[in-house]
Scaffold this motif. Structure first.
Motif, PDB file in Angstrom:
ATOM      1  N   PRO A  13       0.812  -1.231   0.000  1.00 48.41           N
ATOM      2  CA  PRO A  13       0.000   0.000   0.000  1.00 48.41           C
ATOM      3  C   PRO A  13       0.838   1.270   0.000  1.00 48.41           C
ATOM      4  O   PRO A  13       0.382   2.320  -0.458  1.00 48.41           O
ATOM      5  CB  PRO A  13      -0.830  -0.119   1.286  1.00 48.41           C
ATOM      6  N   ARG A  14       2.077   1.185   0.507  1.00 50.09           N
ATOM      7  CA  ARG A  14       2.928   2.373   0.580  1.00 50.09           C
ATOM      8  C   ARG A  14       3.436   2.798  -0.784  1.00 50.09           C
ATOM      9  O   ARG A  14       3.930   3.920  -0.949  1.00 50.09           O
ATOM     10  CB  ARG A  14       4.104   2.103   1.515  1.00 50.09           C
ATOM     11  N   ASP A  15       3.337   1.920  -1.772  1.00 52.15           N
ATOM     12  CA  ASP A  15       3.737   2.232  -3.137  1.00 52.15           C
ATOM     13  C   ASP A  15       2.500   2.734  -3.890  1.00 52.15           C
ATOM     14  O   ASP A  15       1.600   1.962  -4.187  1.00 52.15           O
ATOM     15  CB  ASP A  15       4.297   0.984  -3.814  1.00 52.15           C
ATOM     16  N   PRO A  16       2.426   4.036  -4.218  1.00 54.58           N
ATOM     17  CA  PRO A  16       1.196   4.578  -4.802  1.00 54.58           C
ATOM     18  C   PRO A  16       0.949   4.170  -6.244  1.00 54.58           C
ATOM     19  O   PRO A  16       0.030   4.708  -6.879  1.00 54.58           O
ATOM     20  CB  PRO A  16       1.402   6.098  -4.688  1.00 54.58           C
ATOM     21  N   SER A  17       1.708   3.211  -6.762  1.00 59.78           N
ATOM     22  CA  SER A  17       1.447   2.770  -8.136  1.00 59.78           C
ATOM     23  C   SER A  17       0.075   2.118  -8.266  1.00 59.78           C
ATOM     24  O   SER A  17      -0.436   1.977  -9.380  1.00 59.78           O
ATOM     25  CB  SER A  17       2.536   1.812  -8.614  1.00 59.78           C
ATOM     26  N   TRP A  18      -0.561   1.747  -7.145  1.00 57.91           N
ATOM     27  CA  TRP A  18      -1.928   1.222  -7.227  1.00 57.91           C
ATOM     28  C   TRP A  18      -2.908   2.293  -7.702  1.00 57.91           C
ATOM     29  O   TRP A  18      -4.030   1.980  -8.106  1.00 57.91           O
ATOM     30  CB  TRP A  18      -2.383   0.651  -5.886  1.00 57.91           C
ATOM     31  N   LEU A  19      -2.475   3.559  -7.707  1.00 57.82           N
ATOM     32  CA  LEU A  19      -3.326   4.620  -8.245  1.00 57.82           C
ATOM     33  C   LEU A  19      -3.538   4.475  -9.742  1.00 57.82           C
ATOM     34  O   LEU A  19      -4.412   5.144 -10.309  1.00 57.82           O
ATOM     35  CB  LEU A  19      -2.707   5.988  -7.942  1.00 57.82           C
ATOM     36  N   ALA A  20      -2.757   3.610 -10.396  1.00 58.86           N
ATOM     37  CA  ALA A  20      -2.969   3.353 -11.821  1.00 58.86           C
ATOM     38  C   ALA A  20      -4.352   2.768 -12.079  1.00 58.86           C
ATOM     39  O   ALA A  20      -4.855   2.835 -13.200  1.00 58.86           O
ATOM     40  CB  ALA A  20      -1.884   2.416 -12.344  1.00 58.86           C
ATOM     41  N   ILE A  71       2.687   9.685  -1.337  1.00 55.01           N
ATOM     42  CA  ILE A  71       2.224   9.321   0.003  1.00 55.01           C
ATOM     43  C   ILE A  71       3.291   9.743   1.009  1.00 55.01           C
ATOM     44  O   ILE A  71       4.482   9.493   0.807  1.00 55.01           O
ATOM     45  CB  ILE A  71       1.985   7.805   0.116  1.00 55.01           C
ATOM     46  N   ALA A  72       2.883  10.381   2.087  1.00 58.75           N
ATOM     47  CA  ALA A  72       3.769  10.712   3.203  1.00 58.75           C
ATOM     48  C   ALA A  72       3.225  10.024   4.444  1.00 58.75           C
ATOM     49  O   ALA A  72       2.092  10.297   4.864  1.00 58.75           O
ATOM     50  CB  ALA A  72       3.850  12.220   3.413  1.00 58.75           C
ATOM     51  N   THR A  88      -5.426   3.876   4.401  1.00 62.75           N
ATOM     52  CA  THR A  88      -5.319   3.802   5.858  1.00 62.75           C
ATOM     53  C   THR A  88      -5.688   2.414   6.366  1.00 62.75           C
ATOM     54  O   THR A  88      -4.966   1.818   7.182  1.00 62.75           O
ATOM     55  CB  THR A  88      -6.230   4.854   6.505  1.00 62.75           C
ATOM     56  N   VAL A  89      -6.806   1.888   5.893  1.00 64.01           N
ATOM     57  CA  VAL A  89      -7.255   0.566   6.347  1.00 64.01           C
ATOM     58  C   VAL A  89      -6.270  -0.512   5.919  1.00 64.01           C
ATOM     59  O   VAL A  89      -5.967  -1.443   6.690  1.00 64.01           O
ATOM     60  CB  VAL A  89      -8.665   0.269   5.797  1.00 64.01           C
ATOM     61  N   ALA A  90      -5.738  -0.403   4.702  1.00 64.87           N
ATOM     62  CA  ALA A  90      -4.782  -1.403   4.224  1.00 64.87           C
ATOM     63  C   ALA A  90      -3.515  -1.394   5.078  1.00 64.87           C
ATOM     64  O   ALA A  90      -2.992  -2.454   5.444  1.00 64.87           O
ATOM     65  CB  ALA A  90      -4.436  -1.136   2.758  1.00 64.87           C
ATOM     66  N   LEU A  91      -3.008  -0.199   5.418  1.00 66.63           N
ATOM     67  CA  LEU A  91      -1.821  -0.123   6.273  1.00 66.63           C
ATOM     68  C   LEU A  91      -2.117  -0.684   7.661  1.00 66.63           C
ATOM     69  O   LEU A  91      -1.276  -1.381   8.247  1.00 66.63           O
ATOM     70  CB  LEU A  91      -1.352   1.326   6.367  1.00 66.63           C
ATOM     71  N   ASP A  92      -3.305  -0.392   8.180  1.00 65.95           N
ATOM     72  CA  ASP A  92      -3.685  -0.939   9.492  1.00 65.95           C
ATOM     73  C   ASP A  92      -3.717  -2.464   9.450  1.00 65.95           C
ATOM     74  O   ASP A  92      -3.227  -3.140  10.367  1.00 65.95           O
ATOM     75  CB  ASP A  92      -5.049  -0.410   9.914  1.00 65.95           C
TER      76      ASP A  92
END
Length: 700
Positions: A416-423, A432-433, A520-524
């Motif tokens: 989830p920390r890799d914003p390439s899922w925004l594709a 993402i910070a 947020t939920v994915a990181l949690d």
């Protein structure tokens, strides 16, 4: 202008039918000035709009390094935040509200005249004399509407009906019931301060069998898209939201450039829209009567009723063009102009009025009848295409949300920390910070859809986020959205992405908000899974891997260079018996720490059970190096321990087995265990003889 040229927008949500339309107006104006627009959401991701007067939880100076001034919508932030902006030298223009004690320019809808038109219509057209009001009076615009309501009743010699207070401007703000309504006697009508209040009130009354418009008439305020689709269709007051956003930016940019901008209110006109809920039940069958017989004047008035008045369309000029085309039997030009009107407000109400207006004109003039059926059919097809476009758009959003949920919540290979899922979304860039354990923000590598400079990782501050590289990736007609990745008590940091404004969904349902919530939920979930995995594989007391974790890792070392050590503490039982189990636990924790300090990062140490420890030494075979390590372990473990106010000393017996022999993992453990017992029996494995036992001393 310098590095802080951006235009900031502070809004509870950065999309939706209400706030999204305001944001769209600000984006149009900022783009005309060739300035980037930063749309900052002040409510947490996935939040409900339950605050009025601004969320006190939003206090971040996010993106301040990039922004020269702010357009602030109603309910975005509380007054203290606005005063902070002033002290920081950032001009502010208020849109949709005013703040007591804050001497700033404000862009407002003409709340008074809009409400006056609604209440006057109920009195004059439908004979209402007992009219109640509901709304959240702590908001400045709602107070203006309520004051106008009182003025109209006073002008007509009527006593105001009951004030049924709302706790917010949305459906959930209606907490009163039909019993509260009936307690004040029969009311002819209810005037709601917002459309969403009106819908909430209708539901509350319908639950007790009171139906609109049979039992009471109802009006709202805002003219949200859904107002023409609910049943009955909601009479309301339309606000020029897009124009309000544009004017807000125009005033702000003038001040950012050093021009004097007086701190006055700028009022834009509103318009009452009659529908079934206000008693105009015939509006769906026929057009209202008009005082003029001139066909062209009548056509212009009809078209003015459906013109989105902040769209820049002149109904008089449009009516003249349509009339000329009808007189000349020029079907295509007339249809194209009418399609522009329909596209600006693609509702059944707009289609009905346009078609009836054109038919009325054709019936009253000579030679204009030719092609009318073709025009009506063309408009019908246009309406269907527009509706289909909205349906396909909403279906696409549903599909994107589904794909995002599956990807972020269920696909283990996606970080989830890799914003390439925004594709998966229409966005063109993202960053993402995230907060580290110390609470500092750290950017992960960003993502962009098109080639260009990388968006790098690194430490950042809220003021500097989003990074310059993301801002440079902004396409024309798109905004930079910034949303806090926070759901309930979980505050992960910030998500920024570049995308178009979404104003065809309910407020708070826009994609950028969902992206921040899912992140947020994915990181949690990942963190929770990591904790559970650690708990399953670790010894809770010492933090070392446990027996099952070690035995799972051992087969990979079979047949490779390496050594398994098996260690058993000598004298540990005496510590438990003499000092108690608490001191015994503390001793085991200190032993584990000493083992860690003796090993390399590539080695694996575990607590096997009780006072037994095992170690896998990778790439270490029997010989001098192994003997030296065993000596270091003996020396470290056998040194005295401070346990509270007592000192204890123990020994250790160590045995080993060679992984390179090819024996199985179970055999390696058995052989190393056997070797340890041989060492213990021969006193060769113990740094302190076993019969020395425990040395316990009081601290001096």
């Amino acid at each position: 202008m310098g590095s802080k040229d951006g235009v900031g927008v502070l809004a509870p949500f950065v999309g939706g039918t209400y706030y999204g339309t305001l944001v769209a107006g600000t984006l149009t104006a900022a783009a005309a000035q060739k300035l980037p627009l930063f749309a900052i959401q002040t409510l947490d991701a996935a939040a409900d709009l339950t605050v009025s007067g601004g969320s006190p939880a939003f206090d971040a100076s996010v993106a301040w390094d990039h922004i020269g001034g702010f357009v602030v919508f109603a309910d975005a932030v509380n007054p203290s935040y606005l005063h902070r902006l002033g002290r920081a030298g950032k001009p502010v223009v208020l849109v949709g509200h005013t703040v007591a004690g804050l001497n700033r320019p404000a862009v407002l809808a003409d709340n008074g005249n809009g409400m006056r038109a609604a209440v006057t219509h109920l009195i004059r057209e439908h004979g209402c004399s007992r009219i109640a009001f509901t709304g959240f009076l702590e908001a400045s615009d709602i107070r203006e509407r309520h004051e106008a309501y009182l003025e109209v009743l006073h002008e007509h010699g009527l006593t105001p009906g009951p004030l049924l207070p709302a706790t917010s401007n949305i459906e959930m703000g209606i907490e009163w019931t039909a019993a509260d309504w009936l307690r004040h006697g029969r009311q002819d009508a209810l005037v709601a301060a917002t459309d969403r209040n009106a819908i909430g009130a209708q539901r509350a009354l319908a639950a007790s069998g009171l139906n609109c418009p049979d039992d009471y008439l109802l009006t709202g305020f805002d003219d949200l898209d859904r107002s023409s689709f609910v049943r009955p269709e909601l009479a309301t007051v339309a606000q020029p939201l897009d124009a309000m956003g544009r004017l807000g930016v125009d005033l702000l940019v003038r001040e950012m450039r050093g021009e004097p901008v007086p701190p006055v209110e700028h009022r834009l006109p509103t318009r009452f829209v009659r529908r079934t809920s206000c008693g105009c039940t015939a509006f769906a069958e026929r057009l209202p009567e008009l005082p003029t017989a001139d066909p062209r004047r009548r056509l212009a008035i009809r078209l003015a009723d459906v013109v989105v008045f902040d769209s820049g369309i002149d109904p008089v000029a449009t009516g003249a063009i349509v009339a000329d085309a009808l007189d000349a039997a020029a079907v295509v030009p007339a249809a194209e102009v009418l399609h522009t009107l329909l596209a600006a407000s693609p509702t059944q109400e707009t289609l009905r009025v346009i078609c009836r207006a054109v038919q009325e004109y054709a019936a009253s003039t000579t030679g204009a009848l030719r092609g009318i059926q073709d025009i009506v059919m063309f408009l019908g097809r246009s309406f269907n295409r527009l509706q289909l476009g909205d349906q396909l758009h909403l279906r696409s959003l549903i599909s994107v949300n589904y794909d995002l949920s599956i990807t972020l919540l269920h696909r283990r290979e996606v970080d989830p920390r890799d914003p390439s899922w925004l594709a998966l979304t229409p966005a063109t860039a993202g960053a993402i910070a995230l907060r580290d354990r110390a609470g500092d923000l750290v950017r992960t590598p960003g993502w962009r859809r098109h080639p260009g400079p990388a968006i790098p990782a690194g430490p950042t501050s809220a003021e500097a986020f989003p990074p310059d590289e993301l801002i440079e990736a902004t396409d024309p007609g798109k905004a930079i959205f910034v949303v806090r990745a926070k759901v309930s008590e979980s505050d992960r940091g910030w998500l920024a992405l570049v995308d178009r404004v979404e104003n065809r969904v309910e407020d708070g349902r826009e994609l950028v908000n969902q992206c921040a919530a899912l992140l947020t939920v994915a990181l949690d979930r990942r963190e929770q899974e990591a904790r559970l995995l650690w708990a399953a594989q670790s010894d809770r007391l010492t933090g070392l891997p446990n027996r099952s974790s070690f035995t799972a890792a051992l087969p990979a070392a079979v047949g490779r260079p390496g050594t398994v050590l098996f260690m058993d503490l000598d004298g540990f039982k005496q510590v438990n018996d003499t000092l108690g189990h608490h001191s015994g636990d503390e001793l085991l924790i200190q032993v584990a720490d000493r083992i860690r300090h003796c090993l390399r990062e590539s080695d694996l140490a575990a607590r096997f059970g009780g006072d037994e420890f095992v170690v896998l030494l990778r790439d270490t075979t029997p010989g001098a190096a192994l003997n030296n390590l065993i000596d270091r372990l003996r020396t470290a473990i056998s040194a005295p321990y401070q346990l509270g106010d007592r000192t204890a000393q123990i020994g250790v017996s160590i045995g080993y087995a060679d992984c390179a022999t090819g024996m199985s993992a179970d055999q390696l453990l058995r052989d190393s265990d056997t070797s340890m017992y041989r060492a213990k029996a021969g006193r060769t494995g113990a740094a302190i003889p076993a019969d020395r036992g425990l040395l316990v001393q009081d601290r001096l």
